[in-house]
Motif scaffolding. Structure first.
Motif, PDB file in Angstrom:
ATOM      1  N   ASP A   9     -75.309  74.881  -2.117  1.00 32.24           N
ATOM      2  CA  ASP A   9     -75.203  73.437  -1.904  1.00 32.24           C
ATOM      3  C   ASP A   9     -74.993  73.087  -0.428  1.00 32.24           C
ATOM      4  O   ASP A   9     -74.675  71.966  -0.089  1.00 32.24           O
ATOM      5  CB  ASP A   9     -74.084  72.847  -2.752  1.00 32.24           C
ATOM      6  N   GLU A  10     -75.186  74.046   0.463  1.00 29.69           N
ATOM      7  CA  GLU A  10     -75.089  73.821   1.902  1.00 29.69           C
ATOM      8  C   GLU A  10     -76.498  73.899   2.484  1.00 29.69           C
ATOM      9  O   GLU A  10     -77.335  74.620   1.955  1.00 29.69           O
ATOM     10  CB  GLU A  10     -74.191  74.894   2.528  1.00 29.69           C
ATOM     11  N   GLY A  34     -78.974  67.612   6.803  1.00 32.77           N
ATOM     12  CA  GLY A  34     -77.928  67.585   5.791  1.00 32.77           C
ATOM     13  C   GLY A  34     -76.562  68.085   6.181  1.00 32.77           C
ATOM     14  O   GLY A  34     -75.666  68.159   5.337  1.00 32.77           O
ATOM     15  N   TRP A  35     -76.351  68.433   7.451  1.00 33.48           N
ATOM     16  CA  TRP A  35     -75.010  68.854   7.885  1.00 33.48           C
ATOM     17  C   TRP A  35     -74.107  67.639   7.952  1.00 33.48           C
ATOM     18  O   TRP A  35     -74.442  66.641   8.579  1.00 33.48           O
ATOM     19  CB  TRP A  35     -75.075  69.554   9.237  1.00 33.48           C
ATOM     20  N   SER A  36     -72.944  67.720   7.312  1.00 37.42           N
ATOM     21  CA  SER A  36     -72.040  66.571   7.280  1.00 37.42           C
ATOM     22  C   SER A  36     -71.158  66.492   8.524  1.00 37.42           C
ATOM     23  O   SER A  36     -70.726  65.406   8.909  1.00 37.42           O
ATOM     24  CB  SER A  36     -71.162  66.618   6.034  1.00 37.42           C
ATOM     25  N   PHE A  53     -66.909  73.922   4.978  1.00 37.87           N
ATOM     26  CA  PHE A  53     -68.188  73.717   4.313  1.00 37.87           C
ATOM     27  C   PHE A  53     -68.903  72.506   4.907  1.00 37.87           C
ATOM     28  O   PHE A  53     -68.303  71.463   5.126  1.00 37.87           O
ATOM     29  CB  PHE A  53     -67.971  73.511   2.812  1.00 37.87           C
ATOM     30  N   GLY A  54     -70.191  72.659   5.195  1.00 42.55           N
ATOM     31  CA  GLY A  54     -71.009  71.557   5.688  1.00 42.55           C
ATOM     32  C   GLY A  54     -70.933  71.319   7.184  1.00 42.55           C
ATOM     33  O   GLY A  54     -71.528  70.375   7.688  1.00 42.55           O
ATOM     34  N   ARG A  55     -70.198  72.191   7.909  1.00 39.64           N
ATOM     35  CA  ARG A  55     -70.082  72.008   9.366  1.00 39.64           C
ATOM     36  C   ARG A  55     -71.025  72.972  10.082  1.00 39.64           C
ATOM     37  O   ARG A  55     -71.141  74.132   9.725  1.00 39.64           O
ATOM     38  CB  ARG A  55     -68.651  72.255   9.830  1.00 39.64           C
ATOM     39  N   ARG A  70     -72.506  78.379  11.510  1.00 38.19           N
ATOM     40  CA  ARG A  70     -72.078  77.490  10.429  1.00 38.19           C
ATOM     41  C   ARG A  70     -70.589  77.634  10.203  1.00 38.19           C
ATOM     42  O   ARG A  70     -69.991  78.631  10.551  1.00 38.19           O
ATOM     43  CB  ARG A  70     -72.869  77.750   9.149  1.00 38.19           C
TER      44      ARG A  70
END
Length: 71
Positions: A9-10, A34-36, A53-55, A70
């Protein structure tokens, strides 16, 4: 530290594709993919190393991405 596997989901992204880009372009591309969270740091900066997560992280010198990872 060993490589961190992609979570399903990343964003599945080629991190090497950011190296050599100017910082603004790299940030825009990361957000489009999609990177938050996008973090840009100068070389040698003291930073936290917890995995977020997501960075996506950029080491930026002279407004150019020199390294990317990541978490």
């Amino acid at each position: 530290m060993g490589p961190v596997p992609n979570r399903p989901d990343e964003p599945d992204d080629d991190l090497d594709s950011y190296v050599g880009l100017d910082a603004r372009t790299a940030e825009e591309r990361a957000r489009e993919r999609g990177w938050s969270t996008v973090r840009a740091v100068p070389p040698g900066a003291i930073i936290t190393m917890e995995y977020l997560f997501g960075r996506i992280n950029f080491e930026v010198a002279d407004d150019v991405v020199r390294r990317c990872w990541r978490g």
